[in-house]
Every structure is written in structure tokens, then in C-alpha cells.
Design an enzyme around this catalytic site. Structure first.
Site, PDB file in Angstrom:
ATOM      1  N   CYS A 201     -59.011 -53.423 119.220  1.00 22.84           N
ATOM      2  CA  CYS A 201     -58.630 -53.750 120.594  1.00 22.84           C
ATOM      3  C   CYS A 201     -59.845 -53.837 121.526  1.00 22.84           C
ATOM      4  CB  CYS A 201     -57.617 -52.778 121.164  1.00 22.84           C
ATOM      5  SG  CYS A 201     -56.866 -53.483 122.647  1.00 22.84           S
ATOM      6  N   CYS A 379     -54.169 -59.365 123.315  1.00 21.30           N
ATOM      7  CA  CYS A 379     -54.756 -58.215 123.994  1.00 21.30           C
ATOM      8  C   CYS A 379     -54.207 -58.165 125.423  1.00 21.30           C
ATOM      9  CB  CYS A 379     -56.275 -58.369 124.003  1.00 21.30           C
ATOM     10  SG  CYS A 379     -57.102 -56.939 124.662  1.00 21.30           S
TER      11      CYS A 379
HETATM   12  P1  FAD Z   1     -54.013 -47.910 111.697  1.00 22.93           P
HETATM   13  O1  FAD Z   1     -52.755 -48.208 112.425  1.00 22.93           O
HETATM   14  O2  FAD Z   1     -55.129 -47.294 112.404  1.00 22.93           O
HETATM   15  O3  FAD Z   1     -53.652 -47.211 110.343  1.00 22.93           O
HETATM   16  C1  FAD Z   1     -54.587 -46.836 109.367  1.00 22.93           C
HETATM   17  C2  FAD Z   1     -53.982 -45.675 108.598  1.00 22.93           C
HETATM   18  O4  FAD Z   1     -54.776 -45.414 107.430  1.00 22.93           O
HETATM   19  C3  FAD Z   1     -53.961 -44.376 109.405  1.00 22.93           C
HETATM   20  O5  FAD Z   1     -52.658 -43.866 109.457  1.00 22.93           O
HETATM   21  C4  FAD Z   1     -54.913 -43.460 108.659  1.00 22.93           C
HETATM   22  O6  FAD Z   1     -54.522 -42.095 108.704  1.00 22.93           O
HETATM   23  C5  FAD Z   1     -54.822 -44.016 107.247  1.00 22.93           C
HETATM   24  N1  FAD Z   1     -55.984 -43.701 106.420  1.00 22.93           N
HETATM   25  C6  FAD Z   1     -57.294 -43.736 106.766  1.00 22.93           C
HETATM   26  N2  FAD Z   1     -58.059 -43.376 105.721  1.00 22.93           N
HETATM   27  C7  FAD Z   1     -57.221 -43.128 104.690  1.00 22.93           C
HETATM   28  C8  FAD Z   1     -57.411 -42.752 103.340  1.00 22.93           C
HETATM   29  N3  FAD Z   1     -58.630 -42.547 102.835  1.00 22.93           N
HETATM   30  N4  FAD Z   1     -56.321 -42.620 102.539  1.00 22.93           N
HETATM   31  C9  FAD Z   1     -55.066 -42.855 103.035  1.00 22.93           C
HETATM   32  N5  FAD Z   1     -54.827 -43.210 104.311  1.00 22.93           N
HETATM   33  C10 FAD Z   1     -55.901 -43.337 105.129  1.00 22.93           C
HETATM   34  N6  FAD Z   1     -53.429 -53.308 119.616  1.00 22.93           N
HETATM   35  C11 FAD Z   1     -52.638 -54.215 120.269  1.00 22.93           C
HETATM   36  O7  FAD Z   1     -52.065 -55.085 119.628  1.00 22.93           O
HETATM   37  N7  FAD Z   1     -52.474 -54.202 121.622  1.00 22.93           N
HETATM   38  C12 FAD Z   1     -53.069 -53.251 122.376  1.00 22.93           C
HETATM   39  O8  FAD Z   1     -52.891 -53.246 123.594  1.00 22.93           O
HETATM   40  C13 FAD Z   1     -53.901 -52.277 121.731  1.00 22.93           C
HETATM   41  N8  FAD Z   1     -54.527 -51.331 122.439  1.00 22.93           N
HETATM   42  C14 FAD Z   1     -55.222 -50.347 121.813  1.00 22.93           C
HETATM   43  C15 FAD Z   1     -55.804 -49.338 122.575  1.00 22.93           C
HETATM   44  C16 FAD Z   1     -56.460 -48.290 121.969  1.00 22.93           C
HETATM   45  C17 FAD Z   1     -57.075 -47.206 122.824  1.00 22.93           C
HETATM   46  C18 FAD Z   1     -56.552 -48.239 120.550  1.00 22.93           C
HETATM   47  C19 FAD Z   1     -57.233 -47.068 119.872  1.00 22.93           C
HETATM   48  C20 FAD Z   1     -56.009 -49.254 119.784  1.00 22.93           C
HETATM   49  C21 FAD Z   1     -55.359 -50.318 120.402  1.00 22.93           C
HETATM   50  N9  FAD Z   1     -54.803 -51.367 119.658  1.00 22.93           N
HETATM   51  C22 FAD Z   1     -54.045 -52.329 120.309  1.00 22.93           C
HETATM   52  C23 FAD Z   1     -55.180 -51.547 118.245  1.00 22.93           C
HETATM   53  C24 FAD Z   1     -54.113 -51.141 117.237  1.00 22.93           C
HETATM   54  O9  FAD Z   1     -53.682 -49.832 117.449  1.00 22.93           O
HETATM   55  C25 FAD Z   1     -54.700 -51.286 115.826  1.00 22.93           C
HETATM   56  O10 FAD Z   1     -55.318 -52.550 115.694  1.00 22.93           O
HETATM   57  C26 FAD Z   1     -53.630 -51.141 114.758  1.00 22.93           C
HETATM   58  O11 FAD Z   1     -53.085 -49.848 114.796  1.00 22.93           O
HETATM   59  C27 FAD Z   1     -54.207 -51.443 113.378  1.00 22.93           C
HETATM   60  O12 FAD Z   1     -53.305 -51.149 112.370  1.00 22.93           O
HETATM   61  P2  FAD Z   1     -53.858 -50.718 110.903  1.00 22.93           P
HETATM   62  O13 FAD Z   1     -52.675 -50.496 110.063  1.00 22.93           O
HETATM   63  O14 FAD Z   1     -54.898 -51.683 110.472  1.00 22.93           O
HETATM   64  O15 FAD Z   1     -54.632 -49.358 111.179  1.00 22.93           O
END
Ligand code: FAD
Ligand code: UQ1
Length: 450
Positions: A201, A379
Site C-alpha cells: 500500500c 489505493c
Molecule cells: P498478508 O495479508 O500480509 O498475509 C501474509 C500471511 O503470511 C500472514 O498472515 C503471515 O502471518 C503469514 N506468514 C508469514 N510468514 C509465514 C511463514 N513463514 N509461514 C506461514 N505463514 C507465514 N490494501 C488495500 O487494498 N487498500 C488499502 O487501503 C490498504 N491499506 C493498507 C494500509 C496499511 C497500513 C497496511 C499495512 C496495508 C494496507 N494494504 C491496503 C495492503 C494489504 O493489507 C496487503 O497488500 C494485503 O494484506 C496482502 O495480502 P497477502 O495475503 O499478500 O499478505
């Protein structure tokens, strides 16, 4: 890979794996691997790594493909967070408690939760290892491990967070400290940073600046606040249409933006931040702060960096249109941990989930994937407590707007979408596998337009 496996798993397991490989006929790079490193007890048709936005969403979507009994999710955390709301938590507009739910409650019913951390990949043998020593085999693997926060790469952090006047919306541990620093602000510099790495983000580091400015105005402190955005980048936003709109906000509200400034040290006891000038190596500047919001450097999770499934930069190496791994055809990636060349957001994950669902369905039927991801990401740029510019764009950094009005204008309706509708949609539709992004709405709203 061979010496690594031997070192980590010990000679007996390694011998077992080697014997198994002898019995596995060689397969071409685009054929599915069928060998497994263990018997069926620790075997799943579909193994999902990571129970965040991408992992839970994909597991839910896979239930009707292979059945819940044949799916497992590896995820160590007890809590699942809706991270996008942390922007509003840091500004005191939402409670932190509203952002999290027990992981157990979001694991789709019937699917096994392996409460463990993956520590090693062996895609040649279709298995992974966890930190409690489990070896788990799979037929299909979805990698959804997110992005890693590297606070410790900034000298003085994370221990600097023990002091007041500093916060970070990027972690549940520090997001409430942002709100505290805002409330405690009296007079001086309020500094907001953007690191010299890819981040998730990419709008969030500046959203909290706009909210802080609004807060200072509402509380009569604005005249005493010098608001500074120190960014490692050379532009305010990657898409010209929204960058132009943001420049106007910055001008109107008298905010200072310094480009190519990278936070390298925080002296929290003295309330000083040290920045390096990326255009002049070796040149640093120390700035005193009354409030500091840190966006940490980020990178691919360590477990991926040295694994066989990543590209040279450490990101899961997938086809940018189908999300299938470029080398291991039964492996797929989604979300922040991938090298998809788009902005890392939950909105992107939603759009990717619909594509990946289709890709996997076709692969399972021995057909070629056809549906193509266009890089859709979004975003919601919160510019005040009741205003949002809703940026939506594709791989070419071209606007791909859902609504039939100019989304580069600050709007109350888009704030309501961000603050109230999106969390509802996330928990009730996306995580259940029913939200693949707003493309259908875009088509509906733009019917009749060329
Ligand atoms: P995550 O949701 O981060 O999930 C990754 C998972 O992997 C976690 O649960 C973690 O515990 C797990 N993991 C890590 N390492 C291991 C391991 N070795 N073994 C097993 N599990 C593991 N997005 C939007 O669309 N709009 C917004 O307005 C927005 N604002 C944001 C604001 C902030 C402050 C933040 C921090 C993020 C924002 N985002 C936004 C971004 C969004 O939250 C992420 O892009 C999204 O959560 C990504 O999903 P993901 O599944 O790739 O990762
Ligand atoms: C979106 O789909 C999404 O994923 C759930 C987000 O993440 C929180 C968003 O912030 C946005 C804006 C979208 C896009 C949705 C619409 C209705 C434009």
C-alpha cells in the site's frame, strides 16, 4: 538445494528423498510434478502457505475444486488482521480491535489449519517443512506469505518505539502509538517517511500525513505544525492523474515534500531522525521531530529469499498474467510476496484471486490458463477524515476506474467506501471467496461508453 536439504533434514530424510527421486521419472518444466516426499498422512491436494488476505481467500475458493478435507493452510498467527483499516486506527478514527479476528474464525469450514511457520521449500519433491519439523507434501501449492517488515534495518529501531512521539501504522504493535503521538503533539516538525524499498500500500505513508494535518487543523494546532513528507521516491505517486491531484492537496494545505530522502536512523531519546540523500551518497541530514511516522523498509519474507521459488530479487516468480509459477507448474503465488509488477494491495489480491481461481481450474483439467490479470490495484488515498481520492490502475499505471465519475477528486462517498463498506466486503465476501475485485461493476457503470 541438495546440500541444504541434507543439512536441514539430516542424512536419513535426505537419503529417503533421494531414493524417491530415483523412482520418479523426469518431467519437463511445464509438466506437473507428481512425486511426493512423504506418505499421504502429511499430504494435501491443495496446500496454502499463509493465512492472510490471499491465503484465506484462495483456500475458500479452492473448497469446491478439491473439497475442504483436501486443503490445509499453514499460518502461525492467532489473529488475522484487516490491515487497510490501520491507516484510520493511526488517526484515531477506528479502534485497533475492529481490525482483527481470530485466525480460527476466518479459516474456511472443514479446512485444516496447520498452526506453524514454513521454513523450507522443496518444490522438486512437492513438499515444504515447518519450524516444528513437519514435512508436508502437496499436489498444488499456493504461496501467499505477504511481505516482511524490516524495522531493524533502521538504526535505533525497533527499540525506538519504546519512546513517545513515534509511531508506525504498518504494524499492530505500533499503530496506536501514531494516534498517541498525534494527540501529544504540541509544536514542531511532524515527519512522515517512505523507505527505499518496495512496500505494501504505497499510498499509506502519505495518507497518515493528510489525516494528521486535518487533525491538527481540527484541534487548533495546525499553525504550530511543520508537516514534512520525506520520501525515498522521486515522485508523490506512480500514476500521473492521481499525482497531479495529490500535488494540489499538498499545495493547498501547505505540506512540505522532500524527494530522495531515506530514513536511516532514529534517535528516539533525542527526538531526531537521520536521513540520507539518495542523490548524494554519504550526505545525511538530522531533523528534530515532535512527531515521527515511520514506514519501514520491507522485503520478501526470509524463508522465500533463499528458496528455489523466487526470482533474483527474492519474490515468488510467477507469470504476470496467470499467476502460475514460471518453473514449477503446480505452484502458484498471490499477493505481496510475488513479483507481479503492480502495487501491492488487498485490492490487487482480490482481483488476482479471481484470475488464480480460473488458472488453477484449467490446470486441473490439463488445459492452458486463459484468463489474464491486467495488474488491477487500488489505493484509497485518504486526504482527510471525510475525503478519499480513489486511485485504481493497471500494470501500465493507467487509471482503471470503477465509478462513472472522476475519482481523482476528493469525495465523501469514497471515504465511506474505504472506512465502512470495504471492511464489510473484506470479511463477508472476499475472505469467503466471493469478491474478485470490481471489474464487473466497472463494466456495468461504463455500459454504453466506448
Ligand atoms: P498478508 O495479508 O500480509 O498475509 C501474509 C500471511 O503470511 C500472514 O498472515 C503471515 O502471518 C503469514 N506468514 C508469514 N510468514 C509465514 C511463514 N513463514 N509461514 C506461514 N505463514 C507465514 N490494501 C488495500 O487494498 N487498500 C488499502 O487501503 C490498504 N491499506 C493498507 C494500509 C496499511 C497500513 C497496511 C499495512 C496495508 C494496507 N494494504 C491496503 C495492503 C494489504 O493489507 C496487503 O497488500 C494485503 O494484506 C496482502 O495480502 P497477502 O495475503 O499478500 O499478505
Ligand atoms: C478492493 O477490491 C479491495 O479489496 C477488498 C480493497 O481493499 C481493502 C480496496 O481498498 C478497494 C478500493 C477495492 C476496490 C473496490 C471497489 C468497490 C472500487
Amino acid at each position: 538445494m541438495a546440500p541444504l536439504m541434507a543439512a536441514v533434514t539430516g542424512p536419513r530424510t535426505w537419503l529417503f528423498a533421494s531414493l524417491q527421486r530415483l523412482g520418479t521419472s523426469q518431467v519437463g518444466p511445464r509438466q506437473l510434478h507428481t512425486g511426493a516426499c512423504l506418505a499421504s498422512k502429511n499430504y494435501y491436494e491443495m496446500l496454502v502457505l499463509g493465512g492472510g488476505s490471499g491465503g484465506i481467500t484462495m483456500a475458500a475458493r479452492m473448497k469446491n475444486k478439491v473439497g475442504a478435507d483436501n486443503i490445509a493452510i499453514v499460518e502461525p498467527s492467532e489473529q488475522h488482521f484487516y490491515q487497510p483499516i490501520w491507516t484510520l486506527v493511526g488517526a484515531g478514527a477506528k479502534q485497533l480491535s475492529s481490525s482483527g479476528r481470530p485466525t480460527a474464525s476466518v479459516i474456511p469450514s472443514g479446512i485444516e489449519w496447520i498452526k506453524d511457520r514454513v521454513i523450507e521449500f522443496n518444490p522438486d519433491k512437492n513438499c515444504i517443512r515447518t519450524d516444528t519439523g513437519k514435512e508436508i507434501s502437496y499436489r498444488y501449492l499456493i504461496i501467499a506469505l505477504g511481505i516482511q517488515l524490516d524495522y531493524e534495518k533502521i538504526k535505533g529501531l525497533p527499540e525506538g518505539f519504546d519512546h513517545p512521539k513515534i509511531g508506525s501504522n504498518y504494524s499492530f504493535k505500533t499503530v496506536e502509538k501514531t494516534w498517541k503521538a498525534l494527540q501529544d503533539f504540541k509544536e514542531g516538525n511532524a515527519i512522515f517517511t517512505f523507505p527505499n524499498t518496495p512496500i505494501k500500500c504505497a499510498g499509506a505513508p502519505q495518507k497518515i500525513m493528510y489525516l494528521s494535518e486535518d487533525y491538527f487543523r481540527k484541534t487548533g494546532k495546525r499553525a504550530k505544525a511543520n508537516i514534512i513528507f520525506n520520501t525515498s521516491l522521486g515522485a508523490i505517486f506512480a500514476v500521473k492523474k492521481y499525482a497531479d491531484a495529490l500535488q494540489e492537496v499538498i499545495r493547498d494545505r501547505n505540506l512540505t515534500v522532500n524527494y530522495k530522502q531515506n530514513l536511516i536512523e532514529v534517535r528516539a531519546d533525542r527526538q531526531e531522525a537521520v536521513f540520507e540523500n539518495l542523490d548524494k551518497p554519504g550526505e545525511t541530514q538530522v531533523i528534530s521531530y515532535e512527531m515521527l511516522h515511520v514506514t519501514p523498509p520491507m522485503s520478501s519474507p526470509n524463508v522465500l529469499k533463499n528458496s528455489p521459488v523466487v526470482d533474483a530479487a527474492g519474490w515468488v516468480d510467477v507469470d504476470k498474467e496467470t499467476l502460475q509459477h514460471k518453473k514449477f507448474p503446480n505452484v502458484f503465488g498471490i499477493g505481496d510476496c510475488t513479483n507481479l509488477p503492480t502495487s501491492k494491495t488487498a485490492a490487487a489480491v482480490a482481483a488476482q484471486s479471481g484470475i488464480l481461481d480460473r488458472t488453477i481450474s484449467l490446470i486441473m483439467k490439463n488445459k492452458l490458463p486463459t484468463k489474464k490479470y491486467d495488474g488491477y490495484t487500488s489505493c484509497p488515498l485518504v486526504t482527510a477524515y471525510n475525503r478519499v481520492i480513489l486511485a485504481e490502475f493497471d500494470y501500465n499505471a493507467q487509471p482503471l476506474e470503477t465509478f462513472p465519475f472522476d475519482q481523482s477528486k476528493e469525495r465523501l462517498s469514497m471515504y465511506i467506501l474505504k472506512a465502512d463498506l470495504m471492511p464489510f466486503l473484506y470479511w463477508n465476501l472476499m475472505l469467503k471467496g466471493y469478491w474478485g475485485g470490481p471489474a464487473f461493476l466497472r463494466k456495468l457503470f461504463h455500459l454504453g461508453k466506448s
